[in-house]
Design an enzyme around this catalytic site. Structure first.
Site, PDB file in Angstrom:
ATOM      1  N   TYR A 154       0.828  -1.203   0.000  1.00 56.77           N
ATOM      2  CA  TYR A 154       0.000   0.000   0.000  1.00 56.77           C
ATOM      3  C   TYR A 154       0.864   1.257   0.000  1.00 56.77           C
ATOM      4  O   TYR A 154       0.568   2.230  -0.710  1.00 56.77           O
ATOM      5  CB  TYR A 154      -0.941   0.021   1.203  1.00 56.77           C
ATOM      6  CG  TYR A 154      -1.766   1.288   1.261  1.00 56.77           C
ATOM      7  CD1 TYR A 154      -2.739   1.543   0.302  1.00 56.77           C
ATOM      8  CD2 TYR A 154      -1.560   2.237   2.266  1.00 56.77           C
ATOM      9  CE1 TYR A 154      -3.493   2.707   0.341  1.00 56.77           C
ATOM     10  CE2 TYR A 154      -2.317   3.402   2.312  1.00 56.77           C
ATOM     11  CZ  TYR A 154      -3.272   3.639   1.347  1.00 56.77           C
ATOM     12  OH  TYR A 154      -4.009   4.794   1.384  1.00 56.77           O
ATOM     13  N   ARG A 161       1.173   6.509  -6.911  1.00 51.79           N
ATOM     14  CA  ARG A 161       0.040   7.396  -7.176  1.00 51.79           C
ATOM     15  C   ARG A 161       0.484   8.849  -7.158  1.00 51.79           C
ATOM     16  O   ARG A 161       0.108   9.634  -8.045  1.00 51.79           O
ATOM     17  CB  ARG A 161      -1.066   7.160  -6.147  1.00 51.79           C
ATOM     18  CG  ARG A 161      -2.224   8.141  -6.264  1.00 51.79           C
ATOM     19  CD  ARG A 161      -3.407   7.745  -5.399  1.00 51.79           C
ATOM     20  NE  ARG A 161      -3.088   7.583  -3.995  1.00 51.79           N
ATOM     21  CZ  ARG A 161      -3.976   7.251  -3.054  1.00 51.79           C
ATOM     22  NH1 ARG A 161      -5.235   7.031  -3.389  1.00 51.79           N
ATOM     23  NH2 ARG A 161      -3.616   7.108  -1.796  1.00 51.79           N
ATOM     24  N   TYR A 213      -0.725  13.209   6.763  1.00 55.46           N
ATOM     25  CA  TYR A 213      -0.261  12.171   7.680  1.00 55.46           C
ATOM     26  C   TYR A 213       1.243  12.304   7.923  1.00 55.46           C
ATOM     27  O   TYR A 213       2.006  12.620   7.004  1.00 55.46           O
ATOM     28  CB  TYR A 213      -0.530  10.780   7.100  1.00 55.46           C
ATOM     29  CG  TYR A 213      -1.919  10.245   7.306  1.00 55.46           C
ATOM     30  CD1 TYR A 213      -2.868  10.898   8.080  1.00 55.46           C
ATOM     31  CD2 TYR A 213      -2.294   9.047   6.708  1.00 55.46           C
ATOM     32  CE1 TYR A 213      -4.130  10.382   8.257  1.00 55.46           C
ATOM     33  CE2 TYR A 213      -3.566   8.515   6.883  1.00 55.46           C
ATOM     34  CZ  TYR A 213      -4.482   9.199   7.664  1.00 55.46           C
ATOM     35  OH  TYR A 213      -5.741   8.681   7.836  1.00 55.46           O
ATOM     36  N   ARG A 226     -11.599  13.418   2.394  1.00 60.60           N
ATOM     37  CA  ARG A 226     -12.454  12.507   3.159  1.00 60.60           C
ATOM     38  C   ARG A 226     -13.842  12.364   2.537  1.00 60.60           C
ATOM     39  O   ARG A 226     -14.502  11.348   2.738  1.00 60.60           O
ATOM     40  CB  ARG A 226     -12.589  12.998   4.604  1.00 60.60           C
ATOM     41  CG  ARG A 226     -11.281  13.072   5.372  1.00 60.60           C
ATOM     42  CD  ARG A 226     -10.680  11.704   5.611  1.00 60.60           C
ATOM     43  NE  ARG A 226      -9.463  11.786   6.407  1.00 60.60           N
ATOM     44  CZ  ARG A 226      -8.682  10.764   6.698  1.00 60.60           C
ATOM     45  NH1 ARG A 226      -8.994   9.557   6.243  1.00 60.60           N
ATOM     46  NH2 ARG A 226      -7.594  10.916   7.414  1.00 60.60           N
ATOM     47  N   GLU A 330     -13.822  -1.205   6.919  1.00 65.51           N
ATOM     48  CA  GLU A 330     -13.823   0.117   6.292  1.00 65.51           C
ATOM     49  C   GLU A 330     -15.145   0.263   5.553  1.00 65.51           C
ATOM     50  O   GLU A 330     -15.697  -0.714   5.031  1.00 65.51           O
ATOM     51  CB  GLU A 330     -12.643   0.254   5.325  1.00 65.51           C
ATOM     52  CG  GLU A 330     -12.556   1.620   4.634  1.00 65.51           C
ATOM     53  CD  GLU A 330     -11.228   1.811   3.909  1.00 65.51           C
ATOM     54  OE1 GLU A 330     -10.182   1.512   4.536  1.00 65.51           O
ATOM     55  OE2 GLU A 330     -11.223   2.236   2.741  1.00 65.51           O
TER      56      GLU A 330
END
Length: 337
Positions: A154, A161, A213, A226, A330
């Protein structure tokens, strides 16, 4: 990224796009695709058709909690035309566009470069269209938690990305989901929803924005909002993949009930930030996908959610791995007024 509070006062009835219709439907695939107002159809798991000549269909290799799952269907008000071009499936009606790409990791040296390729192609496709504003992205990759530290798949995906985006989404990130499949194919699957008008990204006051983060979560922070409020005549909010994270820290290790409660609190918080009225949050206008890591948690997750949500809230439970190994569940989805 601007922190200014956007103006999202209600549009007059003549302004804004019609809301996208999103439903779970247990019908024959060809029957669904026979409707020229269908923008996209998604099947889930090995029991769903593997492929179809129609570019509007995509199978996601996440197994449903039940033996079979309904199709997820996106409908628009205009007539849809579709095509495949340079490995990208796309469909359009003038207001909205669906796009999907699958990138073989082996052909690009691994997940990092595959992600960079996928996002460069995504940006090029939407830039060349009449629907250049991306509202929502879904990312599905195999073995998402494999690897230690910065070598976790990830985290390598996030690096790729970011490289693929480069100058893309300079003003605001769209809502997004990143979930692990278990098919062993090592094929990155990315699909998206775009529109002719821009949406508005929102953050959750209970959480640190993902792109902020701290370094402990990887070389490159995840790049998504979000939630995105769509540019629609009535309220429609796309909720990113949401879990039991407060601030930037995972909570309630190995406690499914507490993680679900925290996740729902986070969704309620971001919908409040997007100015969704309390009575409309997670109401009958919500269509949710629930990703559950452990098979032994499926029945409990379903019972807990049915106990906490209105009876008419649409739920689809899927087996999937979450971006952090300690997270058990999730949820993502869309809330319509």
């Amino acid at each position: 990224m601007s922190s200014a509070k956007p103006d999202i006062s209600p549009h007059p009835a003549t302004d804004g796009l019609p809301p996208l219709g999103i439903r779970y439907e247990a019908m024959e695939l060809d029957t669904i695709l026979g409707d020229d107002r269908v923008l996209a159809v998604f099947g889930f798991g090995a029991q769903a058709p593997a492929a179809h000549a129609d570019p509007r269909y995509l199978r996601v290799n996440l197994e449903p909690a039940d033996a079979t799952a309904p199709f997820e269907v996106w409908r628009v008000q205009g007539s849809v035309h579709a095509r495949r071009d340079d490995g990208i499936a796309q469909s359009f009606d003038g207001d909205y566009a669906f796009g999907a790409i699958e990138v073989d990791e082996a052909a690009h040296g691994g997940i990092e470069n595959a992600a960079a390729v996928a996002y460069r192609k995504l940006l090029a496709a939407v830039a060349a269209s009449d629907t250049p504003h991306v509202l929502r992205i879904w990312n599905y990759l195999d073995a998402i938690n494999l690897g230690a530290g910065d070598d976790e798949r990830y985290r390598r995906f996030c690096v790729g990305r970011a490289a693929g985006l480069e100058q893309g989404f300079v003003d605001a990130y769209p809502a997004a989901t990143g979930i692990g499949v278990r098919d062993g194919r090592r094929v990155l699957q990315v699909y998206w929803l775009a529109a002719r008008a821009a949406g508005i990204g929102f953050e959750n006051p209970r959480q640190v924005s993902a792109w902020r983060y701290p370094r402990q979560y990887g070389i490159k922070a995840p790049t998504f909002a979000r939630a995105t409020r769509a540019p629609t005549r009535s309220v429609q909010v796309y909720i990113s993949g949401t879990a039991a994270i407060v601030g930037h820290v995972s909570h309630h290790h190995d406690d499914l009930e507490a993680q679900i409660a925290e996740t729902l609190a986070n969704i309620d918080s971001v919908l409040a930030a997007a100015q969704v009225a309390p009575a409309e949050r997670l109401s009958a206008g919500a269509v949710l996908k629930v990703y559950v890591r452990r098979s032994e948690d499926v029945a409990g997750a379903h019972a807990l959610l049915r106990g906490k949500l209105p009876a008419h809230t649409c739920l689809l439970l899927l087996h999937g791995d979450i971006c952090r190994g300690e997270l058990l569940v999730e949820i993502d989805g869309v809330q319509s007024a």
